[in-house]
Enzyme design. Structure first.
Site, PDB file in Angstrom:
ATOM      1  N   ASN A   8      -2.780   7.475   4.124  1.00  0.00           N
ATOM      2  CA  ASN A   8      -3.511   6.858   4.992  1.00  0.00           C
ATOM      3  C   ASN A   8      -3.989   7.139   6.691  1.00  0.00           C
ATOM      4  O   ASN A   8      -2.431   7.848   6.723  1.00  0.00           O
ATOM      5  CB  ASN A   8      -2.797   5.286   5.082  1.00  0.00           C
ATOM      6  CG  ASN A   8      -2.886   4.158   5.790  1.00  0.00           C
ATOM      7  OD1 ASN A   8      -3.496   4.581   6.426  1.00  0.00           O
ATOM      8  ND2 ASN A   8      -2.723   3.089   5.288  1.00  0.00           N
ATOM      9  N   ASP A  60       6.755   3.955   2.017  1.00  0.00           N
ATOM     10  CA  ASP A  60       6.042   2.990   1.741  1.00  0.00           C
ATOM     11  C   ASP A  60       6.059   1.319   1.959  1.00  0.00           C
ATOM     12  O   ASP A  60       7.188   1.136   2.916  1.00  0.00           O
ATOM     13  CB  ASP A  60       5.952   2.709  -0.451  1.00  0.00           C
ATOM     14  CG  ASP A  60       5.772   1.704  -1.102  1.00  0.00           C
ATOM     15  OD1 ASP A  60       4.517   1.985  -1.203  1.00  0.00           O
ATOM     16  OD2 ASP A  60       6.475   1.474  -1.678  1.00  0.00           O
ATOM     17  N   LYS A 183       3.072  -0.402  18.633  1.00  0.00           N
ATOM     18  CA  LYS A 183       3.171  -1.114  16.809  1.00  0.00           C
ATOM     19  C   LYS A 183       4.387  -0.613  17.149  1.00  0.00           C
ATOM     20  O   LYS A 183       5.153  -1.323  16.419  1.00  0.00           O
ATOM     21  CB  LYS A 183       2.104  -0.749  16.176  1.00  0.00           C
ATOM     22  CG  LYS A 183       2.241  -1.113  14.917  1.00  0.00           C
ATOM     23  CD  LYS A 183       0.880  -1.131  14.028  1.00  0.00           C
ATOM     24  CE  LYS A 183       1.753  -0.772  12.812  1.00  0.00           C
ATOM     25  NZ  LYS A 183       0.871  -0.887  11.561  1.00  0.00           N
TER      26      LYS A 183
END
Ligand code: ITT
Length: 204
Positions: A8, A60, A183
């Protein structure tokens, strides 16, 4: 060099905002089945280390909706690719009175050495970085770093980020309305990256 193991690119962008030297290792390690992210990250870190024989950091993450007893949790990826995040938002709005949810991230670090959790420290640091020994008899220690942020499921807003970012709101904004740096200041991944960076810097 530290390899950040993920398929990702959005995760890599956020990791680089905290750890500029990381390189993406696009390796799709086999994910074990577990209700918790820790064992998944630990198994992934071992598999990735065995794949490259060099230091690795596996990431994860999952969205845990309180009113659904934590679903989708470790199944977040499957749910995103099957029903999609807008459907998750609509389902929550239709079925739940409370839209509380948390986002979790567990980083698993493995470099093939006999790793220790933070030396002589207790409390918070121990829970952020428990050492996990191998369960198949081969000693291949992994250190885990966890971040958890409580927020709300909302209707999609914002165009940044990836995955569930448009439907997860913290402090009045969705993750998709934040830059990667902002973020990190509010996110599960930012917390885990900070915990890892503190530990890693303390070793050198
Ligand atoms: P890798 O396993 O290769 O790292 P992935 O995107 O599948 O890539 P996860 O299994 O950790 O990573 O992610 C589970 C799901 O949660 C997946 O649908 C992601 O898009 C989503 N996700 C993870 N972190 C997120 C974040 O910070 N914001 C929004 N969605 C996120």
């Amino acid at each position: 060099m530290l390899r950040y193991v993920t398929t990702n690119p959005g995760k890599v962008l956020e990791a680089r905002a905290r750890l500029p030297a990381v390189e993406q290792l696009d390796f799709d390690y086999p994910e074990i089945q577990s209700p918790d992210l820790g064992p998944i990250a630990a198994a992934g870190a071992r598999a990735a280390y065995r794949h490259v024989n060099a230091p690795v950091l596996v990431d994860d993450a999952g969205l845990f909706v309180a009113g659904f007893d934590g679903f989708p949790g470790p199944y977040s990826s499957f749910v995103e690719t099957t029903v999609g995040v807008e459907a998750v938002s609509r389902l929550c709005a239709r079925e739940l009175d409370e839209m509380d949810a948390s986002f979790r991230c567990v980083l698993g670090y493995c470099d093939g050495t006999d790793l220790d959790a933070p030396h002589g420290e207790s409390g918070e640091n121990d829970t952020h970085a428990p050492r996990v020994d191998d369960d198949d008899g081969n000693s291949l220690p992994v250190v885990l770093f966890e971040g958890v942020v409580d927020g709300q499921i909302v209707s999609p807003r914002g165009s940044g980020g990836f995955g569930y970012d448009p439907i997860f709101e913290v402090a009045g904004a969705t993750y998709a309305e934040m830059s990667p740096g902002d973020k990190n200041d509010h996110s599960h991944r930012g917390q885990a990256l900070d915990a890892f960076a503190d530990w890693h810097d303390g070793r050198s």
